[in-house]
Design a protein around this motif. Structure first.
Motif, PDB file in Angstrom:
ATOM      1  N   TYR A 447       0.786  -1.164   0.096  1.00 33.60           N
ATOM      2  CA  TYR A 447      -0.034   0.068  -0.002  1.00 33.60           C
ATOM      3  C   TYR A 447       1.059   1.410   0.073  1.00 33.60           C
ATOM      4  CZ  TYR A 447      -4.181  -2.755   0.910  1.00 33.60           C
ATOM      5  OH  TYR A 447      -5.204  -3.505   1.001  1.00 33.60           O
ATOM      6  N   ALA A 448       0.545   2.197  -0.613  1.00 36.62           N
ATOM      7  CA  ALA A 448       1.213   3.588  -0.611  1.00 36.62           C
ATOM      8  C   ALA A 448       0.888   4.430   0.398  1.00 36.62           C
ATOM      9  CB  ALA A 448       0.891   4.287  -2.213  1.00 36.62           C
ATOM     10  N   ASP A 449       1.074   3.890   1.728  1.00 36.82           N
ATOM     11  CA  ASP A 449       1.324   4.603   2.795  1.00 36.82           C
ATOM     12  C   ASP A 449       2.607   5.191   3.283  1.00 36.82           C
ATOM     13  OD1 ASP A 449      -1.235   3.543   2.653  1.00 36.82           O
ATOM     14  OD2 ASP A 449      -1.156   2.880   4.575  1.00 36.82           O
ATOM     15  N   LEU A 450       2.820   6.515   3.048  1.00 37.91           N
ATOM     16  CA  LEU A 450       4.359   6.975   3.137  1.00 37.91           C
ATOM     17  C   LEU A 450       4.403   8.466   3.843  1.00 37.91           C
ATOM     18  CD1 LEU A 450       5.296   9.101   0.584  1.00 37.91           C
ATOM     19  CD2 LEU A 450       4.692   6.939  -0.777  1.00 37.91           C
ATOM     20  N   LEU A 451       5.543   8.547   4.367  1.00 39.68           N
ATOM     21  CA  LEU A 451       5.939   9.935   4.705  1.00 39.68           C
ATOM     22  C   LEU A 451       7.342  10.296   4.297  1.00 39.68           C
ATOM     23  CD1 LEU A 451       5.365   9.042   8.661  1.00 39.68           C
ATOM     24  CD2 LEU A 451       3.713   9.775   7.078  1.00 39.68           C
ATOM     25  N   VAL A 452       7.245  11.714   4.147  1.00 40.98           N
ATOM     26  CA  VAL A 452       8.573  12.372   3.615  1.00 40.98           C
ATOM     27  C   VAL A 452       8.643  13.235   4.718  1.00 40.98           C
ATOM     28  CG1 VAL A 452       9.628  13.889   2.190  1.00 40.98           C
ATOM     29  CG2 VAL A 452       7.996  12.311   1.172  1.00 40.98           C
ATOM     30  N   VAL A 453       9.930  13.130   5.283  1.00 44.57           N
ATOM     31  CA  VAL A 453      10.521  13.777   6.842  1.00 44.57           C
ATOM     32  C   VAL A 453      11.603  14.566   6.503  1.00 44.57           C
ATOM     33  CG1 VAL A 453      11.208  13.345   9.004  1.00 44.57           C
ATOM     34  CG2 VAL A 453       9.852  11.464   7.627  1.00 44.57           C
ATOM     35  N   ALA A 454      11.376  16.026   7.104  1.00 47.11           N
ATOM     36  CA  ALA A 454      12.444  16.977   6.866  1.00 47.11           C
ATOM     37  C   ALA A 454      13.750  16.800   7.372  1.00 47.11           C
ATOM     38  CB  ALA A 454      12.012  18.072   7.665  1.00 47.11           C
ATOM     39  N   ALA A 455      14.113  15.844   8.286  1.00 45.66           N
ATOM     40  CA  ALA A 455      15.302  15.413   8.615  1.00 45.66           C
ATOM     41  C   ALA A 455      15.463  13.822   8.978  1.00 45.66           C
ATOM     42  CB  ALA A 455      15.735  16.108  10.083  1.00 45.66           C
ATOM     43  N   ASP A 456      16.648  13.369   9.039  1.00 50.64           N
ATOM     44  CA  ASP A 456      16.913  11.948   8.990  1.00 50.64           C
ATOM     45  C   ASP A 456      16.299  11.278  10.463  1.00 50.64           C
ATOM     46  OD1 ASP A 456      17.472   9.418   9.074  1.00 50.64           O
ATOM     47  OD2 ASP A 456      19.730   9.848   8.353  1.00 50.64           O
ATOM     48  N   PRO A 457      15.234  10.555  10.221  1.00 51.40           N
ATOM     49  CA  PRO A 457      14.904   9.980  11.797  1.00 51.40           C
ATOM     50  C   PRO A 457      15.788   8.613  12.268  1.00 51.40           C
ATOM     51  CG  PRO A 457      13.454   9.215  10.069  1.00 51.40           C
ATOM     52  CD  PRO A 457      14.443  10.440   9.429  1.00 51.40           C
ATOM     53  N   LEU A 458      16.592   8.345  11.270  1.00 49.81           N
ATOM     54  CA  LEU A 458      17.623   7.567  11.832  1.00 49.81           C
ATOM     55  C   LEU A 458      18.396   7.912  12.567  1.00 49.81           C
ATOM     56  CD1 LEU A 458      17.788   4.870   8.854  1.00 49.81           C
ATOM     57  CD2 LEU A 458      16.454   4.728  10.866  1.00 49.81           C
ATOM     58  N   GLN A 459      18.746   9.276  12.417  1.00 47.69           N
ATOM     59  CA  GLN A 459      19.630   9.804  13.376  1.00 47.69           C
ATOM     60  C   GLN A 459      19.268  10.605  14.352  1.00 47.69           C
ATOM     61  OE1 GLN A 459      22.815   9.901  12.715  1.00 47.69           O
ATOM     62  NE2 GLN A 459      22.438   8.636  11.000  1.00 47.69           N
ATOM     63  N   ASP A 460      17.861  11.079  14.507  1.00 45.15           N
ATOM     64  CA  ASP A 460      17.338  11.802  15.570  1.00 45.15           C
ATOM     65  C   ASP A 460      15.781  11.518  15.202  1.00 45.15           C
ATOM     66  OD1 ASP A 460      16.310  13.346  17.338  1.00 45.15           O
ATOM     67  OD2 ASP A 460      16.917  15.166  16.381  1.00 45.15           O
ATOM     68  N   MET A 461      15.115  10.584  16.086  1.00 43.82           N
ATOM     69  CA  MET A 461      13.715  10.283  16.219  1.00 43.82           C
ATOM     70  C   MET A 461      12.917  11.285  16.512  1.00 43.82           C
ATOM     71  SD  MET A 461      13.314   6.109  16.690  1.00 43.82           S
ATOM     72  CE  MET A 461      13.538   6.260  18.656  1.00 43.82           C
ATOM     73  N   SER A 462      13.360  12.355  17.397  1.00 40.79           N
ATOM     74  CA  SER A 462      12.535  13.326  17.836  1.00 40.79           C
ATOM     75  C   SER A 462      11.894  14.096  16.742  1.00 40.79           C
ATOM     76  CB  SER A 462      13.350  14.397  18.834  1.00 40.79           C
ATOM     77  OG  SER A 462      14.320  14.911  18.020  1.00 40.79           O
ATOM     78  N   VAL A 463      12.665  14.253  15.507  1.00 36.42           N
ATOM     79  CA  VAL A 463      11.570  14.940  14.365  1.00 36.42           C
ATOM     80  C   VAL A 463      10.372  14.282  14.072  1.00 36.42           C
ATOM     81  CG1 VAL A 463      13.957  15.361  13.241  1.00 36.42           C
ATOM     82  CG2 VAL A 463      12.599  13.231  12.618  1.00 36.42           C
ATOM     83  N   LEU A 464       9.961  12.846  14.598  1.00 35.01           N
ATOM     84  CA  LEU A 464       8.614  12.684  14.427  1.00 35.01           C
ATOM     85  C   LEU A 464       7.891  13.155  15.724  1.00 35.01           C
ATOM     86  CD1 LEU A 464       9.601   8.919  13.482  1.00 35.01           C
ATOM     87  CD2 LEU A 464       8.813  10.886  12.031  1.00 35.01           C
ATOM     88  N   ALA A 465       8.206  13.686  16.622  1.00 29.51           N
ATOM     89  CA  ALA A 465       7.580  14.153  17.608  1.00 29.51           C
ATOM     90  C   ALA A 465       6.974  15.436  17.435  1.00 29.51           C
ATOM     91  CB  ALA A 465       8.282  14.381  18.930  1.00 29.51           C
ATOM     92  N   ASN A 466       7.300  16.362  16.263  1.00 27.73           N
ATOM     93  CA  ASN A 466       6.920  17.467  15.917  1.00 27.73           C
ATOM     94  C   ASN A 466       6.488  17.359  14.451  1.00 27.73           C
ATOM     95  OD1 ASN A 466       6.261  20.025  15.194  1.00 27.73           O
ATOM     96  ND2 ASN A 466       8.206  20.898  15.959  1.00 27.73           N
ATOM     97  N   PRO A 467       5.445  16.576  14.130  1.00 25.14           N
ATOM     98  CA  PRO A 467       4.772  16.185  12.886  1.00 25.14           C
ATOM     99  C   PRO A 467       4.462  17.575  12.067  1.00 25.14           C
ATOM    100  CG  PRO A 467       3.241  15.642  14.464  1.00 25.14           C
ATOM    101  CD  PRO A 467       4.607  16.077  15.223  1.00 25.14           C
ATOM    102  N   ASP A 468       3.908  18.653  12.606  1.00 23.66           N
ATOM    103  CA  ASP A 468       3.555  19.934  11.999  1.00 23.66           C
ATOM    104  C   ASP A 468       4.614  20.427  11.198  1.00 23.66           C
ATOM    105  OD1 ASP A 468       0.774  19.409  12.758  1.00 23.66           O
ATOM    106  OD2 ASP A 468       1.049  21.058  14.552  1.00 23.66           O
ATOM    107  N   GLN A 469       5.936  20.545  11.526  1.00 26.06           N
ATOM    108  CA  GLN A 469       6.915  21.049  11.193  1.00 26.06           C
ATOM    109  C   GLN A 469       7.872  19.985  10.363  1.00 26.06           C
ATOM    110  OE1 GLN A 469       9.571  23.064  13.934  1.00 26.06           O
ATOM    111  NE2 GLN A 469      11.302  23.067  12.639  1.00 26.06           N
ATOM    112  N   ASN A 470       7.731  18.782  10.776  1.00 29.88           N
ATOM    113  CA  ASN A 470       8.697  17.913  10.019  1.00 29.88           C
ATOM    114  C   ASN A 470       8.337  17.156   9.223  1.00 29.88           C
ATOM    115  OD1 ASN A 470      10.948  18.956  11.648  1.00 29.88           O
ATOM    116  ND2 ASN A 470      10.425  17.714  13.417  1.00 29.88           N
TER     117      ASN A 470
END
Length: 487
Positions: A447-470
């Motif tokens: 299924y085409a369920d996907l996200l494009v993230v502003a920064a690398d979550p493999l380096q810093d998972m905290s980016v997913l704690a701010n979804p509005d921005q990241n």
């Protein structure tokens, strides 16, 4: 009978074919459809009204692309596919309808007639999956849920479903509650929200976790149904035959798996954590009935005794497990049973509790560290869920809860747990799986369920704690619900 691969195309309008009276069958279909549509309409109406004051919900109400409209090619991204432990570069993806038709290295061929999205070198990853979510309980205080008209609860749940999707959670497994109409509304496109795997009512014993009846409702007489049971929030069973009946009722409603309560719980005031509910034969009755329907049972169990009884009955998934000991973890590993649990670490992870419930929650958080260490030691199959309930503010912490896993797992392991790993657990729904193609991974045919993230979550998972921005792009089922890339 339609093939399994086509079942996802007929989940909203099942075709009935039998030798019974056609007029009666047509009447029944109209009544069932009208009832479900009414409840779905209430949720959709509430979400629409809330959209007038919440712009981000209005965005979710108007997806940018519909499945089948035109293929979409995505380029210039770094791929976390939900399986590998490192990012892959030099890939392109083609989404056709609601699935990934191509995911390959190199450059795409002719893109005439396609929408082309340049991801700007950002990280693409699968949509997140929360396997312990309560869609009707997440956004409202328990006092409101217990006292409000059920229609209002559906309205709030419809709005929260959209917020859940905008947090990057494209799929949830509902671990107890009457979420069937909300699932139908989302699948029909009436509302924006995650895919829902509904469990239906939590099945418990008299006095067990989930028995929120007033003391004036006790003793129960033959045929008596309490208001809690009437709403579909819980179902009380005190014999193996009653268990089979309640399990079959949930499947009749549309459950994809069954939630049983094996011990006490935090939020139920009169159920201490150390109590046991169902006997082993009663639990086995549920497991066998679920197997008859081609799916599985998840059992709410915190203590070693409750977990061991669940294992003996053949349960394939244990929820919570925060108080397990070494021997119990070893038994879980030998049986291959899933541990679906939540990284509760402090009172920030729970809505305000009365003293008795607070004491139980602190006992749970005290056991969290040992539980994850035992899971690692014995190589348990661990799934990620949040179980965030009774607070709209608390619900926003889904990404924060995922970040808690960094105490025990690498970022790649944590993200793999919340994507590809959780997808494997959902697949246990087998013949009751409403979404039979792969979830939680990015590969051809999924299924085409996907996200494009502003920064690398493999380096810093905290980016997913701010979804509005990241979160710059959110796609679910081939539809785009958020797109900041074009900005």
């Amino acid at each position: 009978m339609a093939s399994r691969t086509k079942r996802s195309d007929r989940t909203l309008a099942p075709a009935y074919s039998c030798l019974c009276d056609k007029a009666l069958a047509n009447y029944a279909n109209r009544r069932i459809g009208a009832d479900l549509a009414r409840r779905g309409f209430l949720a959709g109406m509430g979400a629409s009204m809330l959209c007038t004051v919440l712009p981000e919900l209005a965005l979710a109400q108007q997806p940018a692309a519909a499945p089948g409209a035109q293929p979409t090619t995505l380029t210039n991204f770094r791929l976390f596919d939900g399986k590998a432990g490192a990012l892959q570069d030099g890939m392109f993806m083609v989404v056709d309808g609601n699935r990934i038709s191509q995911l390959r290295r190199g450059t795409p061929g002719a893109t005439d007639g396609q929408r082309v999205i340049d991801c700007g070198g950002k990280v693409m990853m699968p949509g997140l999956i929360d396997v312990h979510w309560h869609t009707l309980l997440a956004a409202l205080p328990i006092q409101t849920i217990m006292q409000a008209d059920l229609s209002f609860v559906y309205l709030a749940a419809g709005a929260e479903a959209q917020r859940t999707l905008l947090r990057g959670f494209t799929t949830v497994r509902d671990a107890g509650g009457p979420a069937f109409a909300l699932k139908q509304a989302i699948d029909a496109g009436m509302l924006s929200g995650p895919r829902i795997y509904p469990s239906g009512a939590m099945i418990t014993t008299t006095g067990g976790h989930g028995d929120f009846r007033l003391l004036t409702d006790v003793p129960r007489t033959s045929g008596q149904i309490s208001e809690v049971e009437r709403t579909g929030a819980a179902a009380i069973a005190d014999s193996a035959d009653e268990v089979r009946l309640r399990v079959r009722e949930q499947f009749m409603m549309g459950a994809t798996q069954i939630k049983l309560v094996g011990c006490g719980g935090v939020s139920t005031p009169r159920s201490p954590l150390d109590m046991l509910t169902f006997t082993e034969p009663q639990l086995r009755a549920a497991v066998e009935t679920a197997a008859d329907w081609g799916t599985y049972v998840l059992v709410h169990a915190y203590t070693p005794e409750a977990v061991k009884r669940s294992l003996a009955a053949g349960a394939q998934c244990v929820e919570h497990g925060h108080l397990i000991d070494d021997r119990t973890a070893e038994s879980m590993a030998k049986s291959g049973t899933w541990l679906s649990t939540q990284p509760f670490t402090s009172e920030e992870d729970v809505a305000p509790l009365p003293p008795s419930s607070r004491e139980k929650f602190l006992e749970v958080t005290t056991g969290t560290d040992n539980m994850y260490k035992l899971a690692r030691k014995h190589g348990l199959k661990v799934a990620f869920g949040t179980d965030l309930i009774f607070s709209q503010v608390l619900a926003t912490r889904q990404g924060t809860m995922l970040g808690h896993l960094a105490r025990w797992y690498s970022a790649a392991e944590s993200l793999g747990m919340a994507t590809g790993g959780n997808g494997q657990l959902l697949a246990l729904a087998g013949e009751r799986n409403p979404y039979p193609h792969k979830l939680g991974v990015l590969e051809e045919g999924a299924y085409a369920d996907l996200l494009v993230v502003a920064a690398d979550p493999l380096q810093d998972m905290s980016v997913l704690a701010n979804p509005d921005q990241n979160l710059h792009l959110i796609m679910k089922d081939g539809r785009i619900y958020k797109d900041r890339l074009k900005a």
